[in-house]
Scaffold this active site. Structure first.
Site, PDB file in Angstrom:
ATOM      1  N   CYS A   1       0.741  -1.193   0.102  1.00  0.00           N
ATOM      2  CA  CYS A   1      -0.217  -0.099   0.054  1.00  0.00           C
ATOM      3  C   CYS A   1       0.840   1.287  -0.058  1.00  0.00           C
ATOM      4  CB  CYS A   1      -1.082  -0.084   1.176  1.00  0.00           C
ATOM      5  SG  CYS A   1      -1.811   1.562   1.518  1.00  0.00           S
TER       6      CYS A   1
ATOM      7  N   CYS B   1       0.173   3.673   2.965  1.00  0.00           N
ATOM      8  CA  CYS B   1       0.786   3.012   4.039  1.00  0.00           C
ATOM      9  C   CYS B   1       2.151   3.542   4.203  1.00  0.00           C
ATOM     10  CB  CYS B   1       0.465   1.647   4.163  1.00  0.00           C
ATOM     11  SG  CYS B   1      -1.381   1.118   3.994  1.00  0.00           S
TER      12      CYS B   1
END
Length: 103
Positions: free
Chosen positions: A28, A31
């Protein structure tokens, strides 16, 4: 310092007076952008709040328990109870404001 949650074991986070859990995944992009921000905030809030990182791919039970549908998701626990959740990347100032507002 951000501690890693493994084997769906959140006992330390739930026992803390205040804890921040970053639900994330290695693939991600947002993230990965949030991780260094969390490290910096954890250093600044050391002694007040404990910080944890939870990889949703490795800890699916926890992600399901907290109803994580999108990542990154930052959950604040106060005495083991969920006090707030924020989904998506947040710059440092916004993250600190969210954490303090949840406590």
């Amino acid at each position: 310092m951000v501690e890693t949650i493994k084997n769906n074991d959140m006992s330390k986070a739930e026992a803390a007076e205040a804890a921040v859990i970053d639900f994330n995944a290695t693939w991600c992009g947002p993230c990965r952008m949030l991780a260094p921000v969390l490290e910096e905030v954890s250093d600044e809030m050391k002694g007040k709040v404990e910080f944890y990182s939870c990889d949703c791919d490795e800890n699916g039970e926890l992600a399901k328990k907290f109803g994580i549908m999108s990542i990154p998701a930052v959950v604040v626990l106060k005495k083991g109870q969920q006090a707030g959740m924020n989904v998506g990347f947040v710059p440092k100032d916004g993250l600190v404001e969210f954490i303090k507002g949840s406590l």
